[in-house]
Design a protein around this motif. Structure first.
Motif, PDB file in Angstrom:
ATOM      1  N   ASP A  34      67.902 -21.622  16.395  1.00 21.81           N
ATOM      2  CA  ASP A  34      67.012 -22.487  15.621  1.00 21.81           C
ATOM      3  C   ASP A  34      65.776 -21.660  15.275  1.00 21.81           C
ATOM      4  OD1 ASP A  34      65.029 -24.288  14.777  1.00 21.81           O
ATOM      5  OD2 ASP A  34      65.868 -25.926  15.965  1.00 21.81           O
ATOM      6  N   LEU A  35      65.630 -21.306  14.002  1.00 17.05           N
ATOM      7  CA  LEU A  35      64.548 -20.406  13.607  1.00 17.05           C
ATOM      8  C   LEU A  35      63.168 -20.993  13.899  1.00 17.05           C
ATOM      9  CD1 LEU A  35      65.728 -18.765  10.262  1.00 17.05           C
ATOM     10  CD2 LEU A  35      65.310 -17.659  12.455  1.00 17.05           C
ATOM     11  N   ALA A  36      63.000 -22.298  13.697  1.00 17.99           N
ATOM     12  CA  ALA A  36      61.703 -22.923  13.972  1.00 17.99           C
ATOM     13  C   ALA A  36      61.354 -22.800  15.452  1.00 17.99           C
ATOM     14  CB  ALA A  36      61.724 -24.389  13.550  1.00 17.99           C
ATOM     15  N   GLU A  37      62.329 -23.016  16.304  1.00 26.59           N
ATOM     16  CA  GLU A  37      62.112 -22.901  17.751  1.00 26.59           C
ATOM     17  C   GLU A  37      61.795 -21.465  18.143  1.00 26.59           C
ATOM     18  OE1 GLU A  37      64.823 -23.334  21.800  1.00 26.59           O
ATOM     19  OE2 GLU A  37      65.292 -24.579  20.047  1.00 26.59           O
ATOM     20  N   GLU A  38      62.502 -20.516  17.523  1.00 28.30           N
ATOM     21  CA  GLU A  38      62.267 -19.108  17.838  1.00 28.30           C
ATOM     22  C   GLU A  38      60.889 -18.651  17.379  1.00 28.30           C
ATOM     23  OE1 GLU A  38      64.255 -17.293  19.736  1.00 28.30           O
ATOM     24  OE2 GLU A  38      65.573 -19.033  19.883  1.00 28.30           O
ATOM     25  N   MET A  39      60.410 -19.170  16.256  1.00 29.57           N
ATOM     26  CA  MET A  39      59.086 -18.788  15.775  1.00 29.57           C
ATOM     27  C   MET A  39      57.988 -19.293  16.713  1.00 29.57           C
ATOM     28  SD  MET A  39      59.622 -16.878  13.262  1.00 29.57           S
ATOM     29  CE  MET A  39      57.911 -16.671  12.756  1.00 29.57           C
ATOM     30  N   VAL A  40      58.168 -20.504  17.250  1.00 31.11           N
ATOM     31  CA  VAL A  40      57.215 -21.020  18.238  1.00 31.11           C
ATOM     32  C   VAL A  40      57.244 -20.153  19.497  1.00 31.11           C
ATOM     33  CG1 VAL A  40      56.678 -22.960  19.752  1.00 31.11           C
ATOM     34  CG2 VAL A  40      57.302 -23.385  17.370  1.00 31.11           C
ATOM     35  N   SER A  41      58.439 -19.789  19.947  1.00 37.44           N
ATOM     36  CA  SER A  41      58.569 -18.922  21.124  1.00 37.44           C
ATOM     37  C   SER A  41      57.953 -17.548  20.859  1.00 37.44           C
ATOM     38  CB  SER A  41      60.045 -18.757  21.504  1.00 37.44           C
ATOM     39  OG  SER A  41      60.624 -19.999  21.859  1.00 37.44           O
ATOM     40  N   LEU A  42      58.092 -17.075  19.619  1.00 42.15           N
ATOM     41  CA  LEU A  42      57.517 -15.779  19.259  1.00 42.15           C
ATOM     42  C   LEU A  42      55.999 -15.806  19.355  1.00 42.15           C
ATOM     43  CD1 LEU A  42      58.123 -12.920  18.131  1.00 42.15           C
ATOM     44  CD2 LEU A  42      57.889 -13.894  15.844  1.00 42.15           C
ATOM     45  N   ILE A  43      55.398 -16.881  18.875  1.00 40.81           N
ATOM     46  CA  ILE A  43      53.939 -17.017  18.951  1.00 40.81           C
ATOM     47  C   ILE A  43      53.482 -17.085  20.410  1.00 40.81           C
ATOM     48  CG2 ILE A  43      51.995 -18.540  18.413  1.00 40.81           C
ATOM     49  CD1 ILE A  43      53.525 -19.335  15.868  1.00 40.81           C
ATOM     50  N   THR A  44      54.223 -17.840  21.226  1.00 36.91           N
ATOM     51  CA  THR A  44      53.891 -17.967  22.645  1.00 36.91           C
ATOM     52  C   THR A  44      53.970 -16.612  23.348  1.00 36.91           C
ATOM     53  OG1 THR A  44      54.757 -20.235  22.677  1.00 36.91           O
ATOM     54  CG2 THR A  44      54.489 -19.130  24.798  1.00 36.91           C
ATOM     55  N   ALA A  45      55.035 -15.856  23.081  1.00 33.13           N
ATOM     56  CA  ALA A  45      55.195 -14.528  23.699  1.00 33.13           C
ATOM     57  C   ALA A  45      54.091 -13.586  23.240  1.00 33.13           C
ATOM     58  CB  ALA A  45      56.569 -13.967  23.356  1.00 33.13           C
ATOM     59  N   GLN A  46      53.699 -13.684  21.969  1.00 30.42           N
ATOM     60  CA  GLN A  46      52.620 -12.844  21.453  1.00 30.42           C
ATOM     61  C   GLN A  46      51.303 -13.158  22.136  1.00 30.42           C
ATOM     62  OE1 GLN A  46      51.756 -13.467  17.328  1.00 30.42           O
ATOM     63  NE2 GLN A  46      50.570 -11.594  17.116  1.00 30.42           N
ATOM     64  N   ARG A  47      51.007 -14.445  22.327  1.00 31.07           N
ATOM     65  CA  ARG A  47      49.785 -14.853  23.013  1.00 31.07           C
ATOM     66  C   ARG A  47      49.799 -14.380  24.465  1.00 31.07           C
ATOM     67  NH1 ARG A  47      48.451 -15.220  18.593  1.00 31.07           N
ATOM     68  NH2 ARG A  47      47.676 -17.036  17.432  1.00 31.07           N
ATOM     69  N   ASN A  48      50.965 -14.438  25.083  1.00 30.84           N
ATOM     70  CA  ASN A  48      51.104 -13.969  26.459  1.00 30.84           C
ATOM     71  C   ASN A  48      50.811 -12.475  26.546  1.00 30.84           C
ATOM     72  OD1 ASN A  48      51.739 -13.888  29.199  1.00 30.84           O
ATOM     73  ND2 ASN A  48      53.944 -13.760  28.836  1.00 30.84           N
ATOM     74  N   PHE A  49      51.323 -11.718  25.579  1.00 30.18           N
ATOM     75  CA  PHE A  49      51.069 -10.272  25.538  1.00 30.18           C
ATOM     76  C   PHE A  49      49.573  -9.990  25.363  1.00 30.18           C
ATOM     77  CE2 PHE A  49      50.844  -6.051  23.781  1.00 30.18           C
ATOM     78  CZ  PHE A  49      51.876  -5.354  24.400  1.00 30.18           C
ATOM     79  N   GLN A  50      48.955 -10.727  24.451  1.00 25.06           N
ATOM     80  CA  GLN A  50      47.527 -10.529  24.189  1.00 25.06           C
ATOM     81  C   GLN A  50      46.686 -10.888  25.414  1.00 25.06           C
ATOM     82  OE1 GLN A  50      47.142 -13.049  20.731  1.00 25.06           O
ATOM     83  NE2 GLN A  50      47.379 -11.333  19.298  1.00 25.06           N
ATOM     84  N   ALA A  51      47.059 -11.954  26.113  1.00 22.32           N
ATOM     85  CA  ALA A  51      46.298 -12.377  27.289  1.00 22.32           C
ATOM     86  C   ALA A  51      46.360 -11.326  28.393  1.00 22.32           C
ATOM     87  CB  ALA A  51      46.826 -13.717  27.799  1.00 22.32           C
ATOM     88  N   ASN A  52      47.533 -10.757  28.607  1.00 25.90           N
ATOM     89  CA  ASN A  52      47.663  -9.714  29.626  1.00 25.90           C
ATOM     90  C   ASN A  52      46.912  -8.449  29.232  1.00 25.90           C
ATOM     91  OD1 ASN A  52      49.663 -10.410  31.960  1.00 25.90           O
ATOM     92  ND2 ASN A  52      50.588 -11.307  30.130  1.00 25.90           N
ATOM     93  N   ALA A  53      46.927  -8.122  27.941  1.00 25.62           N
ATOM     94  CA  ALA A  53      46.159  -6.973  27.472  1.00 25.62           C
ATOM     95  C   ALA A  53      44.664  -7.208  27.671  1.00 25.62           C
ATOM     96  CB  ALA A  53      46.468  -6.714  25.998  1.00 25.62           C
ATOM     97  N   LYS A  54      44.226  -8.439  27.443  1.00 27.66           N
ATOM     98  CA  LYS A  54      42.823  -8.784  27.657  1.00 27.66           C
ATOM     99  C   LYS A  54      42.462  -8.694  29.133  1.00 27.66           C
ATOM    100  CE  LYS A  54      38.766 -10.263  26.404  1.00 27.66           C
ATOM    101  NZ  LYS A  54      37.847  -9.388  25.623  1.00 27.66           N
ATOM    102  N   ALA A  55      43.373  -9.089  30.015  1.00 26.44           N
ATOM    103  CA  ALA A  55      43.121  -9.005  31.455  1.00 26.44           C
ATOM    104  C   ALA A  55      42.931  -7.550  31.888  1.00 26.44           C
ATOM    105  CB  ALA A  55      44.271  -9.648  32.228  1.00 26.44           C
ATOM    106  N   ILE A  56      43.724  -6.644  31.313  1.00 25.00           N
ATOM    107  CA  ILE A  56      43.554  -5.220  31.616  1.00 25.00           C
ATOM    108  C   ILE A  56      42.196  -4.740  31.123  1.00 25.00           C
ATOM    109  CG2 ILE A  56      44.375  -2.903  31.041  1.00 25.00           C
ATOM    110  CD1 ILE A  56      47.191  -3.933  31.134  1.00 25.00           C
TER     111      ILE A  56
END
Length: 272
Positions: free
Chosen positions: A235-257
């Motif tokens: 489901d492309l709509a579901e995958e796009m939401v998951s993609l945004i979530t994973a991107q935010r997770n990556f950014q948050a961990n980079a910010k923590a570093i």
């Protein structure tokens, strides 16, 4: 320093998640493809003798990448040798050279020059042996699906049809038709244990258990449809939401570093 490694684990996990999501999106139009999802588990740093009130974690790790075998939509093609399963199970194909059997939800079947029913890679579709009327002789083992190019009377092959019950009939120019087998459907105790080998194929493993072959529509085997193919269950709509979530997770961990770096720099400056 543990803050750096905790966030580094988070970056690696987010990168893995992004890779899985990207793979799903790339195969949104791949026939018979099944999407995957990344599962995580937390990591604890204290041993069993430590005070549980003082336990802290050191991040997360990838615990598994689960395959989702939910049914994709069935698309009508009108081609008699396009097969789809409405329910559980897999088509089985055998490599004639290695004798290895693989399993797929992609029922795009071809006929080669020798009359073998094959997938796009040349692996031979597995069927149960039948008499010429379509009655199954034995379900103890499967055989390669082979369509005689000419019948006993010497008439040329005119066409091949697959009935809803999985019986494959070969029609000839003299108006006769003979059954050449009945499509076998493989079921597994734990489909999530199957090993994906690409090209929408899977191999059985110790985690999945051995295949149990059934007739279409019997037991756990799905109902067979001829003239249709199963689309990807992405489901492309579901995958796009998951993609945004994973991107935010990556950014948050980079910010923590980055924050941990600033704290370390502040402490170093205090000493100078």
């Amino acid at each position: 320093m543990s803050n750096f490694y905790t966030s580094l684990n988070g970056l690696k996990n987010a990168e893995t998640d992004l890779g899985v999501i990207a793979h799903n999106i790339a195969n949104a139009e791949t026939t018979g493809f099944k999407k995957s999802s990344t599962q995580f588990a937390d990591i604890m740093t204290n041993g069993s003798a430590a005070d549980p009130r003082l336990s802290i974690g050191i991040g997360a790790t990838v615990s598994s990448i689960d395959q989702n075998f939910s049914l994709g939509s069935l698309e009508q093609t009108g081609r008699s040798l396009d097969l789809a399963l409405d329910g559980d199970g897999f088509f089985a194909t055998r490599n004639a050279e290695s004798n290895e059997t693989t399993f797929t939800r992609n029922g795009n079947i071809q006929i080669n020059s020798a009359g073998n029913l094959t997938d796009a890679s040349g692996n031979r579709l597995q069927v149960f042996e039948t008499d010429t009327a379509g009655n199954v002789i034995s379900t103890a083992a499967t055989i390669d699906g082979v369509v005689p190019i000419t019948n006993a009377a010497g008439a040329d092959l005119a066409g091949v049809t697959v009935q809803k019950n999985g019986v494959v009939f070969a029609s000839y120019a003299d108006g006769t038709s003979d059954a050449i087998g009945r499509v076998a459907v493989a079921n597994f105790t734990s489909p999530n244990g199957l090993k994906s080998i690409g090209q929408t194929k899977w191999e059985a493993t110790g985690l999945s258990g051995a295949p149990n072959f059934n007739l279409p529509g019997i037991g756990n085997a799905g109902q067979l449809f001829s003239g249709a193919l199963e689309r990807s269950n992405v489901d492309l709509a579901e995958e796009m939401v998951s993609l945004i979530t994973a991107q935010r997770n990556f950014q948050a961990n980079a910010k923590a570093i980055d924050t941990a770096t600033q704290i370390s720099q502040t402490i170093i400056n205090l000493r100078t």
